[in-house]
Write an enzyme that holds these catalytic residues in place. Structure first.
Site, mmCIF file in Angstrom:
data_model
loop_
_atom_site.group_PDB
_atom_site.id
_atom_site.type_symbol
_atom_site.label_atom_id
_atom_site.label_comp_id
_atom_site.label_asym_id
_atom_site.label_seq_id
_atom_site.Cartn_x
_atom_site.Cartn_y
_atom_site.Cartn_z
ATOM 1 N N LYS A 1 0.813 -1.224 0.000
ATOM 2 C CA LYS A 1 0.000 0.000 0.000
ATOM 3 C C LYS A 1 0.838 1.260 0.000
ATOM 4 O O LYS A 1 0.414 2.286 -0.515
ATOM 5 C CB LYS A 1 -0.973 0.011 1.188
ATOM 6 C CG LYS A 1 -2.095 -1.000 1.032
ATOM 7 C CD LYS A 1 -3.307 -0.630 1.868
ATOM 8 C CE LYS A 1 -4.459 -1.557 1.590
ATOM 9 N NZ LYS A 1 -5.605 -1.342 2.455
ATOM 10 N N LYS B 1 -5.115 -10.494 -6.464
ATOM 11 C CA LYS B 1 -6.363 -10.787 -5.744
ATOM 12 C C LYS B 1 -7.483 -9.826 -6.160
ATOM 13 O O LYS B 1 -7.200 -8.688 -6.552
ATOM 14 C CB LYS B 1 -6.138 -10.792 -4.234
ATOM 15 C CG LYS B 1 -5.899 -9.446 -3.645
ATOM 16 C CD LYS B 1 -5.911 -9.484 -2.117
ATOM 17 C CE LYS B 1 -5.748 -8.063 -1.632
ATOM 18 N NZ LYS B 1 -5.601 -7.848 -0.229
ATOM 19 N N LYS C 1 -11.099 -4.216 -3.780
ATOM 20 C CA LYS C 1 -11.896 -3.010 -4.035
ATOM 21 C C LYS C 1 -11.028 -1.856 -4.479
ATOM 22 O O LYS C 1 -11.518 -0.852 -4.971
ATOM 23 C CB LYS C 1 -12.766 -2.639 -2.828
ATOM 24 C CG LYS C 1 -12.120 -2.702 -1.498
ATOM 25 C CD LYS C 1 -13.190 -2.704 -0.393
ATOM 26 C CE LYS C 1 -12.644 -3.324 0.882
ATOM 27 N NZ LYS C 1 -13.636 -3.774 1.809
HETATM 28 P P1 TYM Z 1 -10.761 -6.061 3.965
HETATM 29 O O1 TYM Z 1 -11.764 -5.006 4.236
HETATM 30 O O2 TYM Z 1 -9.737 -5.810 2.910
HETATM 31 O O3 TYM Z 1 -11.474 -7.413 3.599
HETATM 32 C C1 TYM Z 1 -12.500 -8.002 4.405
HETATM 33 C C2 TYM Z 1 -12.358 -9.509 4.401
HETATM 34 O O4 TYM Z 1 -12.410 -10.015 3.050
HETATM 35 C C3 TYM Z 1 -11.272 -10.833 2.806
HETATM 36 N N1 TYM Z 1 -10.877 -10.683 1.396
HETATM 37 C C4 TYM Z 1 -10.724 -11.700 0.527
HETATM 38 N N2 TYM Z 1 -10.865 -13.030 0.687
HETATM 39 C C5 TYM Z 1 -10.651 -13.804 -0.422
HETATM 40 N N3 TYM Z 1 -10.307 -13.320 -1.625
HETATM 41 C C6 TYM Z 1 -10.153 -11.987 -1.825
HETATM 42 N N4 TYM Z 1 -9.832 -11.511 -3.025
HETATM 43 C C7 TYM Z 1 -10.367 -11.110 -0.715
HETATM 44 N N5 TYM Z 1 -10.309 -9.761 -0.549
HETATM 45 C C8 TYM Z 1 -10.612 -9.528 0.739
HETATM 46 C C9 TYM Z 1 -10.190 -10.307 3.738
HETATM 47 O O5 TYM Z 1 -9.199 -11.269 3.987
HETATM 48 C C10 TYM Z 1 -11.004 -9.978 4.973
HETATM 49 O O6 TYM Z 1 -11.209 -11.130 5.762
HETATM 50 N N6 TYM Z 1 -7.563 -5.403 7.771
HETATM 51 C C11 TYM Z 1 -8.834 -5.998 7.371
HETATM 52 C C12 TYM Z 1 -10.006 -5.551 8.210
HETATM 53 C C13 TYM Z 1 -9.802 -5.756 9.668
HETATM 54 C C14 TYM Z 1 -9.857 -6.993 10.370
HETATM 55 C C15 TYM Z 1 -9.624 -6.661 11.730
HETATM 56 C C16 TYM Z 1 -10.091 -8.320 10.007
HETATM 57 C C17 TYM Z 1 -9.556 -4.771 10.559
HETATM 58 N N7 TYM Z 1 -9.450 -5.324 11.816
HETATM 59 C C18 TYM Z 1 -9.613 -7.640 12.736
HETATM 60 C C19 TYM Z 1 -10.058 -9.286 10.995
HETATM 61 C C20 TYM Z 1 -9.826 -8.953 12.344
HETATM 62 C C21 TYM Z 1 -9.128 -5.617 5.928
HETATM 63 O O7 TYM Z 1 -8.672 -4.616 5.436
HETATM 64 O O8 TYM Z 1 -10.013 -6.455 5.302
#
Ligand code: TYM
Length: 330
Positions: A110, A193, A196
């Protein structure tokens, strides 16, 4: 079993989020106590539009409920409403090591070439994520594969904090990563991957896309001229083909090998329309529920309000024991 997980409320909920994480959230609601949140505090680690963040947070809450997260079973809230997340992060900043954070691949991705211009929040992001789960003594954290490194860091922080303070303040959380949909890839490039933040909307399927858009995106998805093989091993070196098979399998909640045994020998001219029909059929009820709920700000706020109260009460004793373990007078 206490389940905690979050999602950033920026952009749309896409098929990668849904199949990689949310499907498991929905299943786990019936298996243990669950807390799910909109990670709005994380969203300010990148440049963002304040006017859009609140609306995006409500919209993501609506998308989660439409996807099956039931606020009567799980505690659903936005992080900013529970100050204990930010408070605990500060306490954990004393435990987390620069060297650990320097190894985080998401920060490298990032921040890119502009490391010096990245925010402190982007660098410290995984410490807030550790606070998110440690605050509730989470045992299981359902996430996609891309969050695994952050969860390992949360375990390292918990372990060091307990060790350094001679206490057992924190429970070590286990990542829960599904077997088949842990990494859904972009429709335009099977080595990236689905995300968004991808500039091309054609790279992802949003849960709010209508049937025509879904069909068009799948039709235009990058593939290769070979027919589908009999076994997964033969998909080696064909990332786009593997991804479409994985999506098909995940939507039907079955193993990719199973899908191949049914569709072996078909070219993408045949497989893509079948995948488009399946995707539309699975997402239509979600987008219908989403559209019915998304403009009802009062209903969504009431749910988030109730969730924040419950989350704060659950986290409060654990936060207090962290202060105490560090010798802080309050
Ligand atoms: P975020 O918002 O990017 O994504 C949310 C969840 O979706 C999963 N994910 C995917 N899984 C499979 N294939 C993909 N292409 C894909 N893109 C996204 C992510 O692994 C996630 O589970 N840092 C985290 C948010 C967060 C969080 C936490 C998660 C903040 N605090 C505490 C767990 C526990 C994030 O940016 O996810």
């Amino acid at each position: 079993m206490r389940v905690v997980s979050g999602i950033q409320p920026t952009g749309n909920l896409h098929l990668g989020n849904y199949l990689g994480a949310i499907v498991n959230w929905v299943k786990m609601q019936d298996q243990g106590e669950c807390l799910f949140f909109l990670a709005d505090l994380h969203a300010i680690s990148m440049p963002h539009d304040p006017a859009a963040l609140g609306a995006g947070t409500r919209e993501m809450a609506a998308a989660l409920i439409a996807s099956g997260v039931d606020p009567n079973k799980a505690t659903l809230f936005n992080q900013a409403r529970v100050p204990a997340h930010a408070e605990l992060q500060w306490l954990l900043n004393g435990t987390a090591r620069m060297g650990w954070l320097n190894r985080m691949t998401q920060f490298k991705d990032k921040s890119g070439k502009n490391r010096e211009g990245a925010s402190i929040a982007l660098f410290a992001y995984p410490v807030l994520q550790a606070a998110d789960v440690l605050l509730y003594n989470a045992t299981h954290v359902p996430v996609g594969d891309d969050q695994k490194q952050h969860l390992e860091l949360a375990r390292d922080i918990a372990e060091k904090f307990n060790h350094d303070t001679g206490t057992d303040t924190f429970v070590l959380p286990e990542p829960f990563i599904g077997a088949h949909a842990a990494r859904i890839m972009s429709l335009r490039d099977g080595t990236m991957k689905m995300s968004k933040s991808d500039a091309s909307d054609m790279s992802r399927i949003n849960l709010s896309d209508d049937a025509d858009t879904i069909a068009k995106k799948i039709k235009k998805a990058k593939t290769d001229p070979e027919p589908l093989p009999e076994t997964m091993d033969e998909l080696e070196g064909r990332p786009e083909a593997r991804n479409l098979v994985a999506i098909y399998a995940a939507l039907e909640d079955r193993a990719p090998a199973d899908v191949l045994s049914e569709h072996a020998g078909k070219g993408f001219g045949q497989f893509k329309p079948a995948l488009a029909d399946l995707t539309v059929a699975k997402l239509a009820p979600i987008s219908e529920r989403f559209n019915a709920l998304k403009d009802d700000a009062n209903a969504i706020d009431a749910i988030l309000d109730r969730g924040a109260g419950k989350a704060a009460a659950t986290g409060s004793p654990i936060l207090a024991s962290a202060y105490q373990a560090l010798g802080l007078l309050r």
